[in-house]
Motif scaffolding. Structure first.
Motif, PDB file in Angstrom:
ATOM      1  N   ILE A 199       0.839  -1.210   0.000  1.00  0.00           N
ATOM      2  CA  ILE A 199       0.000   0.000   0.000  1.00  0.00           C
ATOM      3  C   ILE A 199       0.868   1.253   0.000  1.00  0.00           C
ATOM      4  CG2 ILE A 199      -1.672   1.325   1.350  1.00  0.00           C
ATOM      5  CD1 ILE A 199      -2.868  -1.305   2.282  1.00  0.00           C
ATOM      6  N   GLY A 200       1.938   1.243   0.789  1.00  0.00           N
ATOM      7  CA  GLY A 200       2.834   2.391   0.804  1.00  0.00           C
ATOM      8  C   GLY A 200       3.555   2.592  -0.515  1.00  0.00           C
ATOM      9  N   TRP A 201       3.932   1.486  -1.164  1.00  0.00           N
ATOM     10  CA  TRP A 201       4.615   1.584  -2.458  1.00  0.00           C
ATOM     11  C   TRP A 201       3.692   2.162  -3.522  1.00  0.00           C
ATOM     12  CZ3 TRP A 201       9.399   1.272  -4.334  1.00  0.00           C
ATOM     13  CH2 TRP A 201       9.571   1.046  -5.701  1.00  0.00           C
ATOM     14  N   ARG A 202       2.425   1.772  -3.479  1.00  0.00           N
ATOM     15  CA  ARG A 202       1.436   2.252  -4.452  1.00  0.00           C
ATOM     16  C   ARG A 202       0.518   3.295  -3.822  1.00  0.00           C
ATOM     17  NH1 ARG A 202      -0.429  -3.535  -7.197  1.00  0.00           N
ATOM     18  NH2 ARG A 202       1.666  -4.172  -7.914  1.00  0.00           N
ATOM     19  N   ARG A 203       1.124   4.217  -3.112  1.00  0.00           N
ATOM     20  CA  ARG A 203       0.330   5.228  -2.414  1.00  0.00           C
ATOM     21  C   ARG A 203      -0.521   6.019  -3.404  1.00  0.00           C
ATOM     22  NH1 ARG A 203       5.665   6.697  -2.446  1.00  0.00           N
ATOM     23  NH2 ARG A 203       6.250   8.747  -3.300  1.00  0.00           N
ATOM     24  N   GLY A 204      -1.720   6.341  -2.953  1.00  0.00           N
ATOM     25  CA  GLY A 204      -2.643   7.048  -3.812  1.00  0.00           C
ATOM     26  C   GLY A 204      -3.447   6.159  -4.733  1.00  0.00           C
ATOM     27  N   GLY A 205      -3.245   4.827  -4.629  1.00  0.00           N
ATOM     28  CA  GLY A 205      -3.965   3.903  -5.494  1.00  0.00           C
ATOM     29  C   GLY A 205      -5.204   3.346  -4.815  1.00  0.00           C
ATOM     30  N   ARG A 206      -5.761   2.328  -5.446  1.00  0.00           N
ATOM     31  CA  ARG A 206      -6.992   1.736  -4.931  1.00  0.00           C
ATOM     32  C   ARG A 206      -6.784   0.977  -3.630  1.00  0.00           C
ATOM     33  NH1 ARG A 206      -9.648  -0.835 -10.503  1.00  0.00           N
ATOM     34  NH2 ARG A 206      -9.858   1.166 -11.632  1.00  0.00           N
ATOM     35  N   LEU A 207      -5.576   0.520  -3.400  1.00  0.00           N
ATOM     36  CA  LEU A 207      -5.307  -0.241  -2.181  1.00  0.00           C
ATOM     37  C   LEU A 207      -5.420   0.611  -0.916  1.00  0.00           C
ATOM     38  CD1 LEU A 207      -2.301  -2.490  -3.296  1.00  0.00           C
ATOM     39  CD2 LEU A 207      -4.698  -3.126  -3.058  1.00  0.00           C
ATOM     40  N   ASP A 208      -5.424   1.928  -1.059  1.00  0.00           N
ATOM     41  CA  ASP A 208      -5.548   2.796   0.119  1.00  0.00           C
ATOM     42  C   ASP A 208      -6.858   2.591   0.858  1.00  0.00           C
ATOM     43  OD1 ASP A 208      -3.095   3.841  -0.293  1.00  0.00           O
ATOM     44  OD2 ASP A 208      -3.766   5.779  -1.068  1.00  0.00           O
ATOM     45  N   VAL A 209      -7.844   1.957   0.211  1.00  0.00           N
ATOM     46  CA  VAL A 209      -9.124   1.726   0.862  1.00  0.00           C
ATOM     47  C   VAL A 209      -8.972   0.775   2.045  1.00  0.00           C
ATOM     48  CG1 VAL A 209      -9.792  -0.254  -0.560  1.00  0.00           C
ATOM     49  CG2 VAL A 209     -11.555   1.236   0.394  1.00  0.00           C
ATOM     50  N   PHE A 210      -7.903  -0.045   2.032  1.00  0.00           N
ATOM     51  CA  PHE A 210      -7.696  -0.966   3.145  1.00  0.00           C
ATOM     52  C   PHE A 210      -7.310  -0.245   4.434  1.00  0.00           C
ATOM     53  CE2 PHE A 210      -7.190  -3.964  -0.371  1.00  0.00           C
ATOM     54  CZ  PHE A 210      -7.923  -5.039   0.103  1.00  0.00           C
ATOM     55  N   ILE A 211      -6.757   0.947   4.343  1.00  0.00           N
ATOM     56  CA  ILE A 211      -6.310   1.663   5.537  1.00  0.00           C
ATOM     57  C   ILE A 211      -7.490   1.994   6.465  1.00  0.00           C
ATOM     58  CG2 ILE A 211      -5.173   3.739   6.394  1.00  0.00           C
ATOM     59  CD1 ILE A 211      -3.285   1.747   5.180  1.00  0.00           C
ATOM     60  N   PRO A 212      -8.526   2.687   6.008  1.00  0.00           N
ATOM     61  CA  PRO A 212      -9.639   2.961   6.932  1.00  0.00           C
ATOM     62  C   PRO A 212     -10.377   1.701   7.373  1.00  0.00           C
ATOM     63  CG  PRO A 212     -10.199   3.648   4.706  1.00  0.00           C
ATOM     64  CD  PRO A 212      -8.747   3.319   4.690  1.00  0.00           C
ATOM     65  N   ILE A 213     -10.433   0.692   6.499  1.00  0.00           N
ATOM     66  CA  ILE A 213     -11.140  -0.542   6.870  1.00  0.00           C
ATOM     67  C   ILE A 213     -10.418  -1.260   8.003  1.00  0.00           C
ATOM     68  CG2 ILE A 213     -11.826  -2.825   6.060  1.00  0.00           C
ATOM     69  CD1 ILE A 213     -12.335  -1.638   3.330  1.00  0.00           C
ATOM     70  N   THR A 214      -9.117  -1.487   7.827  1.00  0.00           N
ATOM     71  CA  THR A 214      -8.358  -2.190   8.862  1.00  0.00           C
ATOM     72  C   THR A 214      -8.237  -1.355  10.133  1.00  0.00           C
ATOM     73  OG1 THR A 214      -6.286  -1.361   7.879  1.00  0.00           O
ATOM     74  CG2 THR A 214      -7.050  -3.543   7.206  1.00  0.00           C
ATOM     75  N   THR A 215      -8.149  -0.036   9.998  1.00  0.00           N
ATOM     76  CA  THR A 215      -8.088   0.822  11.186  1.00  0.00           C
ATOM     77  C   THR A 215      -9.388   0.758  11.966  1.00  0.00           C
ATOM     78  OG1 THR A 215      -6.560   2.321  10.033  1.00  0.00           O
ATOM     79  CG2 THR A 215      -7.660   3.160  11.996  1.00  0.00           C
ATOM     80  N   PHE A 216     -10.504   0.755  11.265  1.00  0.00           N
ATOM     81  CA  PHE A 216     -11.801   0.645  11.940  1.00  0.00           C
ATOM     82  C   PHE A 216     -11.937  -0.696  12.654  1.00  0.00           C
ATOM     83  CE2 PHE A 216     -16.164  -1.039  11.649  1.00  0.00           C
ATOM     84  CZ  PHE A 216     -16.798  -0.168  12.522  1.00  0.00           C
ATOM     85  N   LEU A 217     -11.540  -1.779  11.984  1.00  0.00           N
ATOM     86  CA  LEU A 217     -11.617  -3.088  12.621  1.00  0.00           C
ATOM     87  C   LEU A 217     -10.705  -3.168  13.844  1.00  0.00           C
ATOM     88  CD1 LEU A 217     -11.658  -5.402   9.468  1.00  0.00           C
ATOM     89  CD2 LEU A 217     -13.577  -4.825  10.965  1.00  0.00           C
ATOM     90  N   GLY A 218      -9.592  -2.422  13.810  1.00  0.00           N
ATOM     91  CA  GLY A 218      -8.688  -2.424  14.952  1.00  0.00           C
ATOM     92  C   GLY A 218      -9.229  -1.721  16.178  1.00  0.00           C
ATOM     93  N   THR A 219     -10.253  -0.888  16.007  1.00  0.00           N
ATOM     94  CA  THR A 219     -10.862  -0.196  17.146  1.00  0.00           C
ATOM     95  C   THR A 219     -11.944  -1.023  17.827  1.00  0.00           C
ATOM     96  OG1 THR A 219     -12.494   0.884  15.710  1.00  0.00           O
ATOM     97  CG2 THR A 219     -10.410   2.035  16.074  1.00  0.00           C
ATOM     98  N   ILE A 220     -12.329  -2.135  17.219  1.00  0.00           N
ATOM     99  CA  ILE A 220     -13.369  -2.979  17.808  1.00  0.00           C
ATOM    100  C   ILE A 220     -12.764  -3.808  18.940  1.00  0.00           C
ATOM    101  CG2 ILE A 220     -15.057  -4.803  17.358  1.00  0.00           C
ATOM    102  CD1 ILE A 220     -15.144  -3.913  14.481  1.00  0.00           C
ATOM    103  N   PRO A 221     -13.353  -3.821  20.121  1.00  0.00           N
ATOM    104  CA  PRO A 221     -12.821  -4.650  21.220  1.00  0.00           C
ATOM    105  C   PRO A 221     -12.854  -6.137  20.857  1.00  0.00           C
ATOM    106  CG  PRO A 221     -14.407  -3.028  22.039  1.00  0.00           C
ATOM    107  CD  PRO A 221     -14.497  -3.011  20.543  1.00  0.00           C
ATOM    108  N   TYR A 222     -11.915  -6.880  21.436  1.00  0.00           N
ATOM    109  CA  TYR A 222     -11.828  -8.311  21.171  1.00  0.00           C
ATOM    110  C   TYR A 222     -13.150  -9.014  21.488  1.00  0.00           C
ATOM    111  CZ  TYR A 222      -6.734  -8.306  20.546  1.00  0.00           C
ATOM    112  OH  TYR A 222      -5.468  -8.115  20.070  1.00  0.00           O
ATOM    113  N   PHE A 223     -13.708  -8.730  22.657  1.00  0.00           N
ATOM    114  CA  PHE A 223     -14.885  -9.476  23.084  1.00  0.00           C
ATOM    115  C   PHE A 223     -16.080  -9.188  22.173  1.00  0.00           C
ATOM    116  CE2 PHE A 223     -15.622  -5.431  25.155  1.00  0.00           C
ATOM    117  CZ  PHE A 223     -17.002  -5.290  25.154  1.00  0.00           C
TER     118      PHE A 223
END
Length: 366
Positions: free
Chosen positions: A164-188
């Motif tokens: 994603i960093g190598w292809r910055r500004g591309g379509r793969l950048d959509v994974f950043i907000p998705i994975t960041t949002f999932l990371g805020t969800i508590p384990y339980f």
């Protein structure tokens, strides 16, 4: 040819006068010819620091339970409803090392003597079993589940972040907000969602425990399949929640590294993009990730307490929770000690790997 050319070609054998280093190769070339230099001074200093840290952690581990209100013996006596005699209570206090008639400094020396002999005490919440045996029975489950999930999330997140960093500004950048949002969800919370969808509704995976009741543990196909199916949802929970941190961290480091001059030079020389990505950019960007990965490996031993509660998984985290509820200080101390050792060992390994991979760190030895 001139005499200067002859001298520069055979300088090591024929001439002892000082020569411009640029005529015989750079420092980097000499270092490459010598191989990787082991930074012993750097490693020795770090090991000394960690030895002191271990002593401080063990000392704190000894004093904290004794500063808390109540103890394991008092809790056990309360549950026994007066069925134990005062002599039995005194014997239990001697057994657990909390006899108030013994000076605190003597208890501290006895505690060190027990540790040096590999004796972690007796666990009152597991039927007076040795603490070492209680930890040994729960530790493989946590290492197998949380350890494997941590390694998988690190590899996937680091590789994805690099691309994603190598292809910055591309379509793969959509994974950043998705994975960041999932990371805020508590384990339980995510674990309960997975149980509701994949266990209750679809029936694909079991809802909890490490294996079905009645299955004999052993290296056989039935038991291994049970362990894999029961560990699928807990592992997926850990991977999904922790993936965002690895992706974002690697991506940000890639953006910093890609602005360096050596990346521009490598691209100007016509090197393939794949080689520049993995051999130059990702190799340097991953260095801070190694330190974080070492910390993650160290905390594997503590497990994910909430996750093990949700899935009733018999790991070290659930064991620590039960010990806390029972005020089983001997078992708590043993688990904390294993946790501290795991974190320190992981950090030492990370420091050594960091020093070998990063030449700038090795310069601290000079």
């Amino acid at each position: 040819m001139s005499a200067e050319t002859t001298t520069s070609a055979g300088i090591a054998q024929t001439d002892s006068t000082p020569v411009d280093p640029t005529l015989v190769g750079t420092t980097a070339t000499k270092a490459e010819r010598r191989g990787v230099r082991v930074p012993w001074r750097f490693i020795g200093g770090r090991v000394a620091f960690y030895v002191f840290t271990l002593w401080a952690a063990i000392t704190i581990n000894f004093f904290i339970p004794r500063l808390m209100k109540g103890d394991a013996v008092s809790s056990y006596m309360a549950r026994s409803q007066g069925q134990l005699t005062p002599d039995a209570e005194k014997a239990l206090r001697l057994l657990f090392g909390v006899d108030k008639s013994v000076p605190l400094w003597q208890q501290y020396l006895d505690y060190w003597n027990m540790l040096l002999h590999g004796n972690l005490g007796v666990s009152i919440s597991t039927g007076m079993a040795p603490v070492g045996d209680a930890i040994a029975s729960a530790l493989p489950w946590t290492l197998g589940l949380v350890g494997f999930a941590t390694v998988v999330s690190f590899l996937i997140g680091t590789a994805l972040g690099a691309v994603i960093g190598w292809r910055r500004g591309g379509r793969l950048d959509v994974f950043i907000p998705i994975t960041t949002f999932l990371g805020t969800i508590p384990y339980f919370w995510l674990g309960l969602i997975f149980i509701a969808i994949f266990s209750t509704t679809l029936g694909w995976f079991p809802a909890g425990h490490a294996y079905e009741l009645g299955v004999d543990p052993g290296w056989n196909a039935d038991f291994i399949s049970q362990v894999l199916s029961h560990g699928a949802l807990p592992m997926a929970t850990i991977v999904v929640v922790s993936l965002g941190g690895w992706v974002l961290g690697m991506r940000n480091m890639m953006l910093t590294v890609l602005d360096e001059d050596y990346i521009t030079v490598a691209q100007a020389k016509g090197m393939p993009d794949r080689r520049v990505l993995w051999r130059y950019a990702a190799r340097n960007a991953v260095l801070p990730q190694i330190q974080s990965f070492a910390l993650a490996l160290g905390f594997i031993v503590s497990g994910t307490i909430v996750m093990e509660m949700v899935f009733s998984y018999p790991g070290i985290g659930l064991l620590l929770l039960n010990a806390t509820n029972a005020k089983d200080y001997a078992l708590m101390q043993g688990i904390f000690l294993v946790l501290v050792l795991a974190v320190l060992i992981a950090n030492i390994i990370a420091d050594i790997a960091y020093a070998i991979l990063d030449p700038r760190t090795r310069q601290t030895e000079a």
